[in-house]
Design a protein around this motif. Sequence first.
Motif, PDB file in Angstrom:
ATOM      1  N   PRO A 109     -22.518  -8.427  34.686  1.00  0.00           N
ATOM      2  CA  PRO A 109     -22.365  -7.814  33.843  1.00  0.00           C
ATOM      3  C   PRO A 109     -23.757  -7.029  33.267  1.00  0.00           C
ATOM      4  O   PRO A 109     -24.641  -7.577  33.458  1.00  0.00           O
ATOM      5  N   ARG A 110     -23.750  -5.904  32.692  1.00  0.00           N
ATOM      6  CA  ARG A 110     -24.613  -5.112  32.285  1.00  0.00           C
ATOM      7  C   ARG A 110     -24.433  -4.527  30.756  1.00  0.00           C
ATOM      8  O   ARG A 110     -23.315  -4.379  30.373  1.00  0.00           O
ATOM      9  N   GLY A 111     -25.491  -4.234  30.202  1.00  0.00           N
ATOM     10  CA  GLY A 111     -25.401  -3.469  28.981  1.00  0.00           C
ATOM     11  C   GLY A 111     -24.889  -4.273  27.926  1.00  0.00           C
ATOM     12  O   GLY A 111     -25.098  -5.444  27.877  1.00  0.00           O
ATOM     13  N   ALA A 112     -23.993  -3.690  27.093  1.00  0.00           N
ATOM     14  CA  ALA A 112     -23.238  -4.128  25.937  1.00  0.00           C
ATOM     15  C   ALA A 112     -22.253  -5.429  26.441  1.00  0.00           C
ATOM     16  O   ALA A 112     -22.328  -6.672  25.711  1.00  0.00           O
ATOM     17  N   ARG A 113     -21.830  -5.412  27.606  1.00  0.00           N
ATOM     18  CA  ARG A 113     -20.947  -6.587  28.349  1.00  0.00           C
ATOM     19  C   ARG A 113     -21.768  -7.684  28.361  1.00  0.00           C
ATOM     20  O   ARG A 113     -21.380  -8.906  28.245  1.00  0.00           O
ATOM     21  N   LEU A 114     -23.060  -7.316  28.998  1.00  0.00           N
ATOM     22  CA  LEU A 114     -24.062  -8.706  29.213  1.00  0.00           C
ATOM     23  C   LEU A 114     -24.302  -9.310  27.857  1.00  0.00           C
ATOM     24  O   LEU A 114     -24.379 -10.550  27.798  1.00  0.00           O
ATOM     25  N   VAL A 115     -24.466  -8.515  26.866  1.00  0.00           N
ATOM     26  CA  VAL A 115     -24.801  -9.180  25.417  1.00  0.00           C
ATOM     27  C   VAL A 115     -23.584 -10.038  24.879  1.00  0.00           C
ATOM     28  O   VAL A 115     -23.603 -11.052  24.557  1.00  0.00           O
ATOM     29  N   HIS A 116     -22.461  -9.481  25.185  1.00  0.00           N
ATOM     30  CA  HIS A 116     -21.035 -10.124  24.820  1.00  0.00           C
ATOM     31  C   HIS A 116     -20.763 -11.600  25.480  1.00  0.00           C
ATOM     32  O   HIS A 116     -20.497 -12.643  24.964  1.00  0.00           O
ATOM     33  N   VAL A 117     -21.231 -11.499  26.927  1.00  0.00           N
ATOM     34  CA  VAL A 117     -21.338 -12.689  27.668  1.00  0.00           C
ATOM     35  C   VAL A 117     -22.339 -13.715  27.215  1.00  0.00           C
ATOM     36  O   VAL A 117     -21.973 -14.834  27.241  1.00  0.00           O
ATOM     37  N   LEU A 118     -23.336 -13.349  26.625  1.00  0.00           N
ATOM     38  CA  LEU A 118     -24.514 -14.136  26.361  1.00  0.00           C
ATOM     39  C   LEU A 118     -24.097 -15.004  25.158  1.00  0.00           C
ATOM     40  O   LEU A 118     -24.397 -16.131  24.658  1.00  0.00           O
ATOM     41  N   VAL A 119     -23.605 -13.937  24.173  1.00  0.00           N
ATOM     42  CA  VAL A 119     -22.988 -14.537  22.897  1.00  0.00           C
ATOM     43  C   VAL A 119     -21.900 -15.732  22.991  1.00  0.00           C
ATOM     44  O   VAL A 119     -21.867 -16.853  22.696  1.00  0.00           O
ATOM     45  N   ALA A 120     -20.769 -15.378  24.093  1.00  0.00           N
ATOM     46  CA  ALA A 120     -19.757 -16.440  24.430  1.00  0.00           C
ATOM     47  C   ALA A 120     -20.625 -17.567  24.965  1.00  0.00           C
ATOM     48  O   ALA A 120     -20.219 -18.980  24.752  1.00  0.00           O
TER      49      ALA A 120
END
Length: 303
Positions: free
Chosen positions: A56-67
């Motif tokens: 995952p990259r960009g905004a999707r990576l941030v979402h994966v980190l939060v989850a």
Amino acid sequence: MPLSTASAVTFLYAIGYPIGVLAVTAMTPMATLVLRFGLAGSILAVWTIAAKAPWPRGARLVHVLVAGLLIQGVQFCSIYEAVELGAPAVLCAVVIAMNPVTTAILATVFLREPLGLQRLAALALGVAAVLAACARRLMTTHGVDPVFVLLIVGLLGLSAGGVYQQRFCAGVDFRAMSAVQNAVGLVPAAALAALTPFAVHDATRAAVAVAAMVLLNATLAVSLYVRAISTHGAAAVAMLFAVIPAVAGLLSWVMLGQRPDVGVAVGLLVGGLACWLNSRASAPPRPAKAAEPQTIPETCVVG
């Protein structure tokens, strides 16, 4: 779902509870989590690279980190601290097994999914199951029981992380997602490990328990769980949570000598009913079969 798949997912998830208790009794909980997240994240990262799966990259990576912070960090830091304070494995299993029910409620609030009477009944039974399982501790503890609070925080972290992941992390490869989430779970575990005393009480038992935890639970169980959802649907997999705590209780009795008390036994039964009701409410309706015209069977010739 084939019996072999259901049995494998149930067993691997259930055995994670007594193994976690063995690990925490052999060394301090945050040190255990540092090893769990570090080793599991490394194994999953190598698997992701070997499979040439996209990261995952960009905004999707941030979402994966939060989850990942919610699912891995909040859940396991809370559970392992509760175990350190004396929570038996089967009590942890009963509370965390309410995840499908609490997830359904959070999905209703944040994703506008329909709730329905069955899910409301499942929620009521889930609350009753948790209170029954914790009844002995609540009656003997004057004031707020920290074990109960920690387990509820762990449950809410898992459920909120699952809803967040469903909303923002669709399409991410499960190997890459698991690797990233284990890596981000390492951050709060390492911070807490640095702020709390470190001790290894039994090096051999700690090594065996951590190795079993990483291989059986953090990698194999998660992989089978995600694959079962993809193949058989979330409702079918959610049904397994009706029996996972009972299997965890049996394994804890055999491996740790922890016999469930009456309240926990009631919690097992009521919690199983809550998960069963929730899975029924989550299952898609079966399409009606169209009436087929009667035909005369043809003779089959095998040459």
